[in-house]
Design an enzyme around this catalytic site. Structure first.
Site, PDB file in Angstrom:
ATOM      1  N   THR A  64      -9.336 -76.076 -72.873  1.00  0.00           N
ATOM      2  CA  THR A  64      -9.195 -75.182 -73.444  1.00  0.00           C
ATOM      3  C   THR A  64      -9.800 -74.425 -71.967  1.00  0.00           C
ATOM      4  O   THR A  64     -10.022 -74.261 -70.919  1.00  0.00           O
ATOM      5  CB  THR A  64     -11.554 -75.558 -73.484  1.00  0.00           C
ATOM      6  OG1 THR A  64     -11.904 -74.378 -74.297  1.00  0.00           O
ATOM      7  CG2 THR A  64     -12.373 -75.759 -72.106  1.00  0.00           C
ATOM      8  N   GLU A  65      -9.677 -73.264 -72.148  1.00  0.00           N
ATOM      9  CA  GLU A  65      -9.079 -71.734 -71.966  1.00  0.00           C
ATOM     10  C   GLU A  65     -10.465 -71.534 -70.683  1.00  0.00           C
ATOM     11  O   GLU A  65      -9.942 -71.194 -69.182  1.00  0.00           O
ATOM     12  CB  GLU A  65      -8.766 -70.387 -71.826  1.00  0.00           C
ATOM     13  CG  GLU A  65     -10.107 -69.656 -72.686  1.00  0.00           C
ATOM     14  CD  GLU A  65      -9.701 -68.783 -73.458  1.00  0.00           C
ATOM     15  OE1 GLU A  65      -9.764 -67.930 -73.308  1.00  0.00           O
ATOM     16  OE2 GLU A  65      -8.656 -69.273 -74.842  1.00  0.00           O
ATOM     17  N   ASN A  66     -11.278 -71.528 -71.093  1.00  0.00           N
ATOM     18  CA  ASN A  66     -12.639 -71.364 -70.227  1.00  0.00           C
ATOM     19  C   ASN A  66     -13.238 -72.487 -69.046  1.00  0.00           C
ATOM     20  O   ASN A  66     -14.168 -72.508 -68.495  1.00  0.00           O
ATOM     21  CB  ASN A  66     -14.059 -71.533 -71.026  1.00  0.00           C
ATOM     22  CG  ASN A  66     -13.736 -72.715 -72.010  1.00  0.00           C
ATOM     23  OD1 ASN A  66     -13.007 -73.296 -72.651  1.00  0.00           O
ATOM     24  ND2 ASN A  66     -15.448 -73.477 -71.718  1.00  0.00           N
ATOM     25  N   GLY A  67     -12.264 -73.728 -69.553  1.00  0.00           N
ATOM     26  CA  GLY A  67     -12.095 -74.657 -67.735  1.00  0.00           C
ATOM     27  C   GLY A  67     -12.533 -76.038 -67.876  1.00  0.00           C
ATOM     28  O   GLY A  67     -13.549 -76.620 -67.514  1.00  0.00           O
TER      29      GLY A  67
ATOM     30  N   SER B 100      -7.775 -72.589 -65.003  1.00  0.00           N
ATOM     31  CA  SER B 100      -7.583 -72.674 -65.881  1.00  0.00           C
ATOM     32  C   SER B 100      -6.875 -71.528 -66.071  1.00  0.00           C
ATOM     33  O   SER B 100      -5.430 -72.351 -66.640  1.00  0.00           O
ATOM     34  CB  SER B 100      -8.510 -72.657 -66.844  1.00  0.00           C
ATOM     35  OG  SER B 100      -8.351 -72.721 -67.919  1.00  0.00           O
TER      36      SER B 100
END
Length: 217
Positions: free
Chosen positions: A45-48, A87
């Site tokens: 997930t791009e938020n980490g 990320s």
């Protein structure tokens, strides 16, 4: 079965063992709930977050764990959480095997518009551009038509593009369409939907595979 569930279930059929897969918010993130038994993928997930799992059961959510859409997620054994810089190093470094993103429009040239409608406030593109250019494969998930019945799969996108010529596969509630060098190829239709119906509701030019299958959902 809702169109959202049809699309999410079919997305999960694209997952293969050991793939690193980024899921955008909306229908893509729902596919985490339908990963086939025996298939082990690394969801990012791009938020980490890396190696997250399905949605937690009611009352078991951790407020500190969420996907790109802010929805609660579970973390599988061996999972990790990190900052946005790390990320996006994963994304921009070409370490994502596939990304699944929603869209407002796609077209027969493999272009995608998924971030802006002129005249309407939007929070911004987010990580969409990075994912579209950094992932090895781009899968787009969207409803085949809008609420008025207008096709979202066009000859040419009318909205501002997020990226040009990057889409590999389109999954809708009606069909699975491959983007090829020669244009769009209809590969599968949803249960109860005919090839003729898909052709009639699609603005883009569609070639039809010799063996159109029924979506496995």
């Amino acid at each position: 079965m809702s169109e959202r569930e049809i699309i999410a279930r079919r997305i999960a059929k694209e997952f293969q063992n050991d793939m690193v897969i980024n899921l955008g918010f909306g229908m893509p993130t729902a596919s985490a709930n339908y990963i086939p038994e025996g298939v082990n993928v690394i969801l990012q997930t791009e938020n980490g977050g890396l190696l997250f799992g399905p949605k937690p059961k009611l009352g078991e959510a951790d407020p500190d764990l969420a996907n790109a859409g802010g929805e609660p997620i579970t973390m599988l054994p061996g999972a990790s959480a990190f900052d946005l810089a790390f990320s996006f190093s994963i994304i921009r470094g070409g370490h994502v095997d596939a990304t699944v993103l929603g869209a407002l429009e796609v077209d027969q040239e493999g272009n995608i518009a998924n971030w802006k409608i002129p005249g309407k406030f939007v929070p911004g593109m987010g990580g969409g551009m990075d994912l579209l250019m950094g992932a090895k494969r781009v899968i787009v998930a969207l409803a085949h038509a809008d609420k008025e019945g207008n096709s979202k799969i066009l000859k040419k996108c009318t909205l501002p593009l997020s990226a040009a010529g990057v889409v590999d596969l389109i999954i809708t509630d009606k069909a699975v369409i491959e983007v090829t060098d020669k244009g769009l190829m209809l590969k599968e239709v949803a249960p109860g939907v005919t090839v003729e119906e898909v052709l009639s509701m699609t603005d883009a030019d569609l070639a039809v595979s010799e063996n159109v299958a029924t979506m496995d959902i």
